[in-house]
Design an enzyme around this catalytic site. Structure first.
Site, PDB file in Angstrom:
ATOM      1  CG  ASP A 135       2.291 -14.879 -12.996  1.00  0.00           C
ATOM      2  OD1 ASP A 135       1.712 -15.919 -13.363  1.00  0.00           O
ATOM      3  OD2 ASP A 135       1.844 -14.121 -12.128  1.00  0.00           O
ATOM      4  CE1 TYR A 137      -3.541  -9.568 -15.266  1.00  0.00           C
ATOM      5  CE2 TYR A 137      -3.724  -8.451 -17.380  1.00  0.00           C
ATOM      6  CZ  TYR A 137      -3.992  -8.502 -16.028  1.00  0.00           C
ATOM      7  OH  TYR A 137      -4.704  -7.473 -15.433  1.00  0.00           O
ATOM      8  CG  HIS A 142      -7.488 -11.965 -12.928  1.00  0.00           C
ATOM      9  ND1 HIS A 142      -7.720 -11.593 -11.616  1.00  0.00           N
ATOM     10  CD2 HIS A 142      -6.254 -11.492 -13.235  1.00  0.00           C
ATOM     11  CE1 HIS A 142      -6.664 -10.934 -11.156  1.00  0.00           C
ATOM     12  NE2 HIS A 142      -5.772 -10.846 -12.111  1.00  0.00           N
ATOM     13  NE  ARG A 151      -6.656  -0.495 -17.986  1.00  0.00           N
ATOM     14  CZ  ARG A 151      -5.955  -1.424 -17.312  1.00  0.00           C
ATOM     15  NH1 ARG A 151      -5.023  -1.066 -16.473  1.00  0.00           N
ATOM     16  NH2 ARG A 151      -6.181  -2.700 -17.501  1.00  0.00           N
ATOM     17  CG  ASP A 245       2.192 -15.051  -8.314  1.00  0.00           C
ATOM     18  OD1 ASP A 245       3.204 -15.276  -7.636  1.00  0.00           O
ATOM     19  OD2 ASP A 245       2.176 -14.266  -9.282  1.00  0.00           O
ATOM     20  CD  GLN A 252       0.283  -5.996  -8.463  1.00  0.00           C
ATOM     21  OE1 GLN A 252      -0.159  -6.712  -7.568  1.00  0.00           O
ATOM     22  NE2 GLN A 252      -0.039  -6.165  -9.730  1.00  0.00           N
ATOM     23  CE1 TYR A 256       0.149  -0.109 -11.548  1.00  0.00           C
ATOM     24  CE2 TYR A 256       0.572  -1.521 -13.416  1.00  0.00           C
ATOM     25  CZ  TYR A 256      -0.206  -0.588 -12.796  1.00  0.00           C
ATOM     26  OH  TYR A 256      -1.327  -0.120 -13.422  1.00  0.00           O
TER      27      TYR A 256
END
Lengths: 430, 430
Positions: A135, A137, A142, A151, A245, A252, A256
């Site tokens: 997968d 990114y 997004h 952040r 997905d 998560q 993660y």
């Protein structure tokens, strides 16, 4: 170009310009086998390719053998782009009103009876045997939106983001075909993420989300240790599907660091059942999101139009039956092309195999109406998403159904994917 | 218990107490098929199981069919733990000096001639068809050592580390059998990680490393949406191999935020060729590294002895032929057991399949001599590792060969893995 096949609506994503491939079973034959979609019908390729007339029309196409009797499209995919092209062109002809091969199907009542089946009478299956799933990114907006949530705007994107297509190894075993129920997962979550020391609870996911993505299937393998150059990468692409997905954001968030998403992402990933061949999408090439960073040589493409202008739509249907379109965007918002992803993936020699799937990463546009995940729509779970029937959501409720759609092209010549759908089932009792 | 098989050294990891399974080919038969190792020989199970005498001795073992004629051990693994147990016991008997079935092999010169083959005459292959590979991070001391290097001792371990077995989805397609050359990967790296703005270069990896791990193969699948309880998880384990999860530290450092390791880990992972059955390791259970955290219910085990006391060793052989043992440790330093990893992996419903591999994560002990990666031995690449022949290393050079070994038990009754070896080949020319 018109077709003699009845009931092909001008709005159908399965026009003669498409010819997508899938795996079907029927009441009369429970053996999974290959088919193509045309309007509201499918053509059973096992039945078609078993006929003398088709064999004669297809003599110049090498290697077909019994690939259409296989339970996945892998054997067909492995024949390579030139064969996919030739076969698609032949099928387009066979299904055209002015076909050069009327005896194959148009004027062959017996074979038509066996091979042309209404879509309502077929069950669709996972089209590929997927061994490895990666997968990426590549959806810039997004990545930026989610980065801002976590952040702040100054550090939204990591320094590597514009230099390489960030990606991670996904879980192949939990990829399912459209229509498969998605069970709300249990997981470790922090009910109070700010509390110290951090104390997790084991509970059903409370922040169940979607991710609107494109999935890309690999046609042919590269050997271990042998990178694929970006300008050759198109030859390695079989075709595309829509990919949801499903993501458990609370699971998560706790798991993660430092090795990436795990249980938050391995309880289900839904793909649309029809693989739209790379060739069918060629007319819809466009420029992707511009990356102003000076790219490393191995990622530099000579073509300018490396993205695909596929209109994408997300519908949410509540258990009460109210449907709201909660997002509309385009695949052109991807900053990295699939050839760049393939070149990067294989740079160190990683072998890709026939049937491997590459996910694009979540696709969002620039506007609030163009977001590809509930996390973005609800601004990190802080804002209600208003739905038809006075419903609101921040994340998914049990019974919610998500349907992704994707289509290119004009009325009468649409090239689309068909629905990619999944309904949330309640978590199991423990 | 002694064997009639000739040339079984008391030091052999393949004593009668072991009976590990692998996939072989020979000059006379190029079809990959199953075998077990005994001393310096293998028993060709396809040849053995084709005999009338074996069939008679094995009548009470269900489902064997043609599983030993398959090119992987998956079909055998899928028969489940009780069958593995029965078959291993029968083979131990057949190979014992005082066998109850002398006619099967001991006194059957014709079959012995065909089925008992010196190891030097067989080629070993990847034992399993591995569909999904998950790499955990269960080696406490490794996680701590690496955490100190990156974040200092106060923040060495992430808050989730003692609450759940941290893991990530690995790349199955790049898993290779012992002896396969490992090509130094190219990748994006930061030559000066401190410089701003960060400017990557595309170059061959300069910080090529090893990771000493155990690999665990899954025997039987769980369905999508159905978690495996920790107390049932042993039933899902087929057996173990040694695993060297080669790592490109410089590639990994630049790519891994925020989604985890990718190209730094997908250019090759080497496994030892013989699968040691879970049953063969039962006598070597011991307490693992104590986790003082109050565990979530789904991770709580009733057994105390959930780790395996396997002595592990890392040898580095330079291109000049000088060999140094650079690490000696034990698998007992793992803080999470494989049943805990399975329970966590499936908590949200992720399906495991026969042949899936779980990596333990790098295993290091408490002492400087017990480290499982060069990153730790060289203290982040800052200190020379002294080798025989006046050589020094911080990371691997082209031509270096790494050999992992693992063994349990006493002389004459050793249960071990055989070598897990790989030699670094130079990066390709671009």
């Amino acid at each position: 170009m018109t077709t003699w096949v009845p009931d092909v609506s001008p709005e159908s994503p399965f026009s003669l310009a498409n010819i997508p491939f899938g795996i079907i079973t029927t009441e009369h034959d429970s053996a999974p086998r290959a088919a193509v979609a045309i309007g509201s019908h499918v053509v059973d390729l096992k039945a078609l390719s078993g006929s003398k007339e088709f064999a004669e029309a297809a003599t110049t196409i090498p290697g077909l053998g019994d690939v259409f009797s296989q339970p996945t499209l892998n054997a067909f995919a492995a024949l390579g782009r030139p064969v996919h092209q030739q076969l698609r062109a032949l099928l387009q002809d066979i299904l055209s009103s002015d076909t050069k091969h009327p005896a194959v199907l148009r004027d062959n009542a017996e074979l038509r009876q066996r091979a042309l089946v209404p879509q309502a009478k077929v069950k669709m299956h996972l089209p590929m045997d997927i061994r490895d799933y990666t997968d990426f990114y590549a959806g810039y907006h997004h990545a930026y939106n989610v980065g801002v949530l976590f952040r702040g705007p100054a550090n939204a994107l990591q320094p590597n983001y514009t230099h390489l297509p960030v990606g991670y190894h996904g879980r192949a075993s939990s990829i399912v075909v459209s229509g498969t129920p998605i069970r709300r997962p249990w997981g470790q979550i922090l009910l109070d993420p700010a509390a110290e020391p951090k104390q997790p609870t084991t509970a059903p996911c409370r922040r169940l989300d979607i991710e609107l993505e494109l999935g890309c299937f690999i046609a042919k393998p590269n050997a271990l240790g042998e990178p694929v150059k970006v300008e050759k990468a198109e030859e390695f692409i079989f075709g595309y599907v829509l990919l949801n997905d499903w993501s458990a954001r609370d699971i998560q968030a706790w798991e993660y660091v430092p090795l990436g998403p795990f249980n938050g992402k391995n309880f289900g990933s839904t793909v649309s059942p029809w693989v739209v061949l790379a060739d069918a999408l060629e007319p819809f090439r466009t420029k992707g999101f511009e990356n102003k960073t000076q790219l490393q040589d191995y990622l530099r493409e000579t073509k300018e139009e490396t993205a695909l202008d596929i209109e994408l739509q997300i519908d949410l249907t509540t258990v009460e039956g109210d449907t709201t379109t909660i997002g509309v965007t385009s695949a052109k918002h991807l900053m990295w092309s699939f050839p760049q992803m393939i070149a990067h993936h294989t740079l160190g020699g990683c072998p890709l195999n026939t049937g491997d799937m590459l996910g694009s990463g979540t696709i969002s546009g620039t506007k609030p109406s163009e977001r590809g995940s509930l996390l973005e729509m609800s601004e990190g779970g802080k804002k209600d998403i208003n739905l038809a029937g006075m419903h609101v959501r921040r994340f998914l409720k049990d019974g919610d159904t998500i349907t992704l759609r994707g289509v290119c092209g004009k009325e009468g010549a649409r090239v689309g994917f068909g629905d990619c759908t999944g309904t949330i089932f309640p978590a199991i009792q423990r």
